[in-house]
Scaffold this active site. Structure first.
Site, PDB file in Angstrom:
ATOM      1  N   ILE A 136      65.692 -60.558   3.068  1.00 43.91           N
ATOM      2  CA  ILE A 136      65.501 -60.234   4.575  1.00 43.91           C
ATOM      3  C   ILE A 136      64.355 -59.106   4.368  1.00 43.91           C
ATOM      4  CG2 ILE A 136      66.024 -59.149   6.615  1.00 43.91           C
ATOM      5  CD1 ILE A 136      69.067 -59.642   5.930  1.00 43.91           C
ATOM      6  N   LYS A 205      71.912 -48.775  -0.694  1.00 42.25           N
ATOM      7  CA  LYS A 205      70.949 -49.536   0.316  1.00 42.25           C
ATOM      8  C   LYS A 205      70.849 -48.684   1.528  1.00 42.25           C
ATOM      9  CE  LYS A 205      72.182 -53.853  -1.838  1.00 42.25           C
ATOM     10  NZ  LYS A 205      72.839 -54.977  -1.752  1.00 42.25           N
ATOM     11  N   GLY A 302      70.797 -64.029  -4.505  1.00 42.42           N
ATOM     12  CA  GLY A 302      70.374 -65.043  -5.093  1.00 42.42           C
ATOM     13  C   GLY A 302      68.821 -65.268  -5.539  1.00 42.42           C
TER      14      GLY A 302
HETATM   15  N1  LIG Z   1      70.664 -61.313  -8.648  1.00 43.38           N
HETATM   16  C1  LIG Z   1      70.317 -61.100  -7.310  1.00 43.38           C
HETATM   17  O1  LIG Z   1      70.699 -61.995  -6.380  1.00 43.38           O
HETATM   18  C2  LIG Z   1      69.703 -59.733  -6.745  1.00 43.38           C
HETATM   19  C3  LIG Z   1      69.543 -59.659  -5.524  1.00 43.38           C
HETATM   20  C4  LIG Z   1      68.664 -58.359  -5.275  1.00 43.38           C
HETATM   21  C5  LIG Z   1      68.347 -57.557  -6.330  1.00 43.38           C
HETATM   22  N2  LIG Z   1      68.667 -57.882  -7.502  1.00 43.38           N
HETATM   23  C6  LIG Z   1      68.310 -57.037  -8.444  1.00 43.38           C
HETATM   24  O2  LIG Z   1      67.116 -57.515  -9.281  1.00 43.38           O
HETATM   25  C7  LIG Z   1      67.607 -56.944 -10.819  1.00 43.38           C
HETATM   26  C8  LIG Z   1      67.616 -58.139 -11.614  1.00 43.38           C
HETATM   27  O3  LIG Z   1      69.027 -59.167 -11.198  1.00 43.38           O
HETATM   28  P1  LIG Z   1      69.362 -60.183 -12.041  1.00 43.38           P
HETATM   29  O4  LIG Z   1      70.398 -60.824 -11.232  1.00 43.38           O
HETATM   30  O5  LIG Z   1      68.348 -61.151 -12.114  1.00 43.38           O
HETATM   31  O6  LIG Z   1      69.745 -59.693 -13.349  1.00 43.38           O
HETATM   32  P2  LIG Z   1      70.121 -60.496 -14.699  1.00 43.38           P
HETATM   33  O7  LIG Z   1      70.297 -61.993 -14.187  1.00 43.38           O
HETATM   34  O8  LIG Z   1      71.107 -59.800 -15.359  1.00 43.38           O
HETATM   35  O9  LIG Z   1      68.815 -60.494 -15.596  1.00 43.38           O
HETATM   36  C9  LIG Z   1      68.389 -59.443 -16.076  1.00 43.38           C
HETATM   37  C10 LIG Z   1      67.224 -59.854 -17.200  1.00 43.38           C
HETATM   38  O10 LIG Z   1      66.800 -58.541 -17.707  1.00 43.38           O
HETATM   39  C11 LIG Z   1      66.844 -58.745 -19.006  1.00 43.38           C
HETATM   40  N3  LIG Z   1      67.203 -57.407 -19.772  1.00 43.38           N
HETATM   41  C12 LIG Z   1      68.125 -56.443 -19.308  1.00 43.38           C
HETATM   42  N4  LIG Z   1      68.048 -55.515 -19.827  1.00 43.38           N
HETATM   43  C13 LIG Z   1      67.067 -55.281 -20.842  1.00 43.38           C
HETATM   44  C14 LIG Z   1      66.822 -54.495 -21.595  1.00 43.38           C
HETATM   45  N5  LIG Z   1      67.303 -53.314 -21.944  1.00 43.38           N
HETATM   46  N6  LIG Z   1      65.665 -54.908 -22.494  1.00 43.38           N
HETATM   47  C15 LIG Z   1      64.891 -56.203 -22.246  1.00 43.38           C
HETATM   48  N7  LIG Z   1      65.406 -57.149 -21.175  1.00 43.38           N
HETATM   49  C16 LIG Z   1      66.403 -56.652 -20.826  1.00 43.38           C
HETATM   50  C17 LIG Z   1      67.779 -59.819 -19.476  1.00 43.38           C
HETATM   51  O11 LIG Z   1      67.461 -60.422 -20.723  1.00 43.38           O
HETATM   52  P3  LIG Z   1      68.002 -61.582 -21.193  1.00 43.38           P
HETATM   53  O12 LIG Z   1      68.050 -62.804 -20.392  1.00 43.38           O
HETATM   54  O13 LIG Z   1      67.586 -61.839 -22.594  1.00 43.38           O
HETATM   55  O14 LIG Z   1      69.615 -61.105 -21.482  1.00 43.38           O
HETATM   56  C18 LIG Z   1      67.693 -60.703 -18.399  1.00 43.38           C
HETATM   57  O15 LIG Z   1      66.553 -61.637 -18.519  1.00 43.38           O
HETATM   58  C19 LIG Z   1      68.587 -56.173 -10.468  1.00 43.38           C
HETATM   59  O16 LIG Z   1      67.882 -54.547 -10.401  1.00 43.38           O
HETATM   60  C20 LIG Z   1      69.451 -56.360  -9.375  1.00 43.38           C
HETATM   61  O17 LIG Z   1      69.951 -55.228  -8.779  1.00 43.38           O
HETATM   62  C21 LIG Z   1      69.177 -58.834  -7.816  1.00 43.38           C
END
Ligand SMILES: NC(=O)c1ccc[n+]([C@@H]2O[C@H](COP(=O)([O-])OP(=O)(O)OC[C@H]3O[C@@H](n4cnc5c(N)ncnc54)[C@H](OP(=O)(O)O)[C@@H]3O)[C@@H](O)[C@H]2O)c1
Length: 428
Positions: A136, A205, A302
């Site tokens: 959103i 948030k 998502g």
């Molecule tokens: N998921 C959602 O729907 C959503 C919605 C709104 C906001 N967010 C925000 O978006 C961000 C990412 O979320 P996500 O769900 O995509 O997380 P995720 O699936 O856990 O992905 C995190 C990615 O970052 C990499 N990573 C993490 N720590 C690292 C480090 N220290 N050094 C290098 N690479 C690192 C991981 O590498 P590997 O793949 O090699 O493990 C992975 O590719 C967060 O801040 C979350 O709060 C997410």
């Protein structure tokens, strides 16, 4: 034409969506910004991990410096999450004059001020649309769409996990623990659900939304938080009987420049649009002095919804680069923060009392409310089928929290009241 080069920090759920959108929508995106957009390097933790999107091996790196200190990269998109080392990477990228797009509410709610100050100093953009209500575009809406209005109230269902749990409890009459397990099995709740169910994620948030909506520097510590883990299925049944749905609402209010921000389980009248927001969906209701009531609804998380917001920010950054106006959105909150005190915060209350079932009890209880000038909207007494006592359900009119505290304290010393079984805010 010279491409705009992007460094991606993270290739998890959101990062994968960002790659898909940048590649899949390349024609539309480059037409909008006047250059191709190219993802140049992607930081991951584990190079060996299988990826859900086709990406050349040489594009991946485990070295943040390959992005942050790469002079070819114009914009850093941070979708790795967490506070450290993420914050340091963002600060370093800004130091190098790179613009930043992030989806990280944890970071922006706690360190947003410091990050924006660095962005301003370096004349860089930091955009963070996806950090609140994933798909959103509420941040852009508050900053631009409502820039001409004076926002009085923001109410948000900004955590999909808790909304999923409360919706299931309401629709199926199920208990909290049972539904939490189901949410975990479906991947909607984490194995440690504390941040979601205790309201902390929503509080982060709401701190961001209140800061933008009220132009005041609202910190996480300013948000009064209560989560959903103590909600009983009986509470939800009572709510439904009285014409309410139980929701975890973030409520930010402003009156004469004094503000309050809370996250708490709230009984929302079924006639209010927020009551119809079910499952993992999010919604933000904004009341502006001039515009009146508005509401924004959509997916709060998502891969693709969140990536849509991230890439929209990327487009905005690149448009600013073309116009040479980066770093100008880093608005400093210009109003002094004045938080409301308990006697200035007023709302309707639902109270469920467990009382002795004898003559004169109701009169004693209503006398306490009268003493502290709390007027009542409705009072219902019902016998308790399981024991000789009775239950009294009270809904107050707007009452200050200072008065309500006095009422509860008085109830503690009233022999006819065996316990205050539940108490909730009522909205709508
Ligand atoms: N998921 C959602 O729907 C959503 C919605 C709104 C906001 N967010 C925000 O978006 C961000 C990412 O979320 P996500 O769900 O995509 O997380 P995720 O699936 O856990 O992905 C995190 C990615 O970052 C990499 N990573 C993490 N720590 C690292 C480090 N220290 N050094 C290098 N690479 C690192 C991981 O590498 P590997 O793949 O090699 O493990 C992975 O590719 C967060 O801040 C979350 O709060 C997410």
């Amino acid at each position: 034409m010279k491409p705009i080069k992007v460094g991606l920090l993270g290739l998890g759920t959101v990062g994968t969506g960002v790659v898909r959108i940048v590649e899949g929508h390349q024609d539309d995106l480059s037409s909008q910004v006047g250059s191709p957009i190219r993802i140049e390097k992607v930081l991951v933790k584990d190079l060996q991990k299988a990826r859900n999107v086709a990406i050349p091996e040489e594009m991946l790196t485990e070295e943040a410096g390959d992005i942050i200190h790469n002079p070819d990269i114009d914009v850093v998109v941070e979708v790795m999450g967490g506070i450290e080392p993420t914050k340091q990477y963002i600060m370093d990228a800004l130091e190098q004059g790179k613009h930043v797009v992030t989806a990280n509410k944890d970071l922006m709610a706690v360190h947003g001020r410091e990050i924006m100050a660095k962005a301003k100093e370096k004349r860089c953009d930091v955009f963070y649309e996806a950090s609140v209500a994933g798909g959103i575009p509420i941040i852009r809406t508050l900053m631009e769409g409502f820039s001409s209005d004076r926002i009085k109230k923001i109410m948000g269902i900004v955590n999909g996990t808790t909304n999923f749990i409360l919706t299931k409890m309401s629709q199926e009459g199920a208990g909290y623990e049972e539904v939490l397990k189901e949410a975990q099995a479906l991947g909607y709740a984490e194995s440690d659900p504390t941040s979601d169910v205790e309201g902390l994620d929503a509080a982060r948030k709401m701190a961001i939304l209140a800061t933008l909506g009220f132009h005041s520097d609202v910190a996480l510590e300013d948000v009064d938080v209560r989560g959903i883990s103590q909600i009983k299925k009986e509470d939800i049944a009572f709510a439904k009987r009285l014409g309410y749905e139980m929701k975890l609402l973030g409520i930010a209010e402003r009156q004469d420049d004094q503000i309050s921000v809370v996250v708490q389980p709230t009984m929302v009248s079924t006639s209010h649009p927020l009551a119809a927001v079910n499952g993992v969906f999010n919604a933000v209701y904004v009341y502006g002095e001039a515009v009146g009531e508005t509401m924004f609804y959509g997916p709060g998380a998502g891969e693709m919804p969140t990536a849509t917001s991230v890439v929209a920010d990327l487009v905005a950054v690149i448009k600013n680069m073309k116009l040479g106006v980066n770093g100008q959105r880093a608005l400093t909150p210009y109003k002094e923060k004045k938080l409301k005190t308990d006697d200035q915060i007023a709302y309707k209350n639902f109270i469920l009392l467990h009382v002795e079932d004898k003559a004169g009890v109701l009169a004693q209880i209503t006398q306490v409310f009268a003493e502290y000038e709390v007027s009542l909207d409705s009072v219902v007494q019902q016998p308790n089928p399981h024991n000789p006592d009775a239950e009294i359900i009270i809904v107050t009119h707007q009452a200050s929290q200072a008065s309500m505290k006095k009422v509860y304290k008085h109830f503690d010393n009233l022999d006819v009241i065996k316990s205050i079984k539940s108490a909730y805010r009522v909205e709508g």
